[in-house]
Design a protein around this motif. Sequence first.
Motif, mmCIF file in Angstrom:
data_model
loop_
_atom_site.group_PDB
_atom_site.id
_atom_site.type_symbol
_atom_site.label_atom_id
_atom_site.label_comp_id
_atom_site.label_asym_id
_atom_site.label_seq_id
_atom_site.Cartn_x
_atom_site.Cartn_y
_atom_site.Cartn_z
ATOM 1 N N PHE A 10 7.832 3.356 4.192
ATOM 2 C CA PHE A 10 6.921 3.002 4.683
ATOM 3 C C PHE A 10 5.186 3.445 4.829
ATOM 4 N N MET A 65 3.678 1.689 1.729
ATOM 5 C CA MET A 65 3.266 0.971 1.670
ATOM 6 C C MET A 65 2.179 1.247 2.211
ATOM 7 N N ILE A 66 1.475 1.768 3.696
ATOM 8 C CA ILE A 66 0.324 2.271 4.198
ATOM 9 C C ILE A 66 -0.418 2.184 2.809
ATOM 10 N N SER A 113 -0.676 1.785 -0.246
ATOM 11 C CA SER A 113 -0.823 0.772 -1.085
ATOM 12 C C SER A 113 -1.983 0.469 -0.061
ATOM 13 N N TYR A 114 -1.562 -0.244 0.740
ATOM 14 C CA TYR A 114 -2.857 -0.712 1.729
ATOM 15 C C TYR A 114 -3.663 -0.716 2.055
ATOM 16 N N GLY A 173 1.674 -3.119 -1.669
ATOM 17 C CA GLY A 173 1.559 -3.238 -0.440
ATOM 18 C C GLY A 173 2.805 -3.723 0.505
ATOM 19 N N THR A 174 2.264 -5.342 0.027
ATOM 20 C CA THR A 174 3.163 -6.254 0.947
ATOM 21 C C THR A 174 4.071 -6.131 0.298
ATOM 22 N N LEU A 183 6.378 -3.520 1.825
ATOM 23 C CA LEU A 183 6.557 -3.870 3.476
ATOM 24 C C LEU A 183 7.613 -4.733 3.183
ATOM 25 N N LEU A 184 7.686 -5.172 2.377
ATOM 26 C CA LEU A 184 8.960 -6.425 2.816
ATOM 27 C C LEU A 184 10.729 -5.273 2.454
ATOM 28 N N TRP A 227 10.402 -2.622 2.606
ATOM 29 C CA TRP A 227 10.776 -1.784 3.949
ATOM 30 C C TRP A 227 11.202 -2.238 5.126
ATOM 31 N N LEU A 228 10.909 -3.589 5.451
ATOM 32 C CA LEU A 228 11.225 -4.242 6.186
ATOM 33 C C LEU A 228 12.651 -4.374 6.117
#
Length: 334
Positions: free
Chosen positions: A51, A54-55, A57-58, A66-67, A70-71, A73-74
Amino acid sequence: MTRFRKPGLSERFSQLGYLLKHTATIVGRDRDILTPVMRIILFSVILVTLFFAMIFSYVVEANGTGTLLLLAWLGAAFYHFFYFNRQELALSWLVFETAAGRDRSFSEATDHAGKLGGQIRILAFLDMAAAWIAWRRGNSNNNGLLTNLVLGAMTEGWDLVNHFLLPAFAVDGVGFRDGMGKLRATRENVPETLVGVFGIDVIGRVVATIVAPLYILLILVGLIVGVWASGTMPAAFEAGRLGDVLPPAAFDYLPVSAASVFNWLPLFVCIFLGKFVSSVFKRVVTAVKVIYFTLFYARILHSEDLAPDIRDELESYLSFGGKDDDDAPGAVPT
């Protein structure tokens, strides 16, 4: 009739300390009990790390990383409901087998939990529903007092039912309907010495209370370092001049000027560390609750299977020491 009660916060802290101390005795009988706990902790740490990565990386615009994170992490966030319940069922079974005097391996526990796919899915989806209810309760400003009370009661009620269903599934291999029947049977056969503790949301909300001071300290550190060391931090994390967000009068009391720049990278790192610690501690507390309720279940519905040398010790453990244990919550030293 079994009486239900909810302990105060200080009593919950006492319960937690007592259970942590005496759970070690149970774990000492079979170290394999630690394996599912460590696996849950590791997966929890991976979730937190994904999580925050991801933040990060964005923010630094890492070319689509980041994307991808995100995938990932989801996917992990969805899967963890199933993974945690499988490990908790393995833990519950190991605890029961240990209390019965049998030496079982983690691989045997994994094989046993693997046969409970239907129960794992039931627990996972109910956990998802409970998580959604908790999220709605915490993030909706439109809820009235009555709505919040109902949502809170549902969340706490499921936490209690969940920890009673785990041993019913793990030990007896029953389905959801029969598991609820086992819960009713447990309530009807609670010994007098355990009446006072049956129905308690054991050590509930203690984790948040304990880690709150840690978060406050880490946030303060992050804010201070974010101002004083902003010149050495990546520019991508700069949030602007303090004078743009604070009134001029505030600088009469602060040891910084309006021209100071705040960089939120240190604050980001500090929040990550706080979440890291709290997630580990939460998993430890959950494991203690699984162990406690499994032994509670075994004491009431499978007392004939318990090893003779553990029965007296178990009675004291389940009743938080009772009147004769000076270490018990609320006990008066003699």
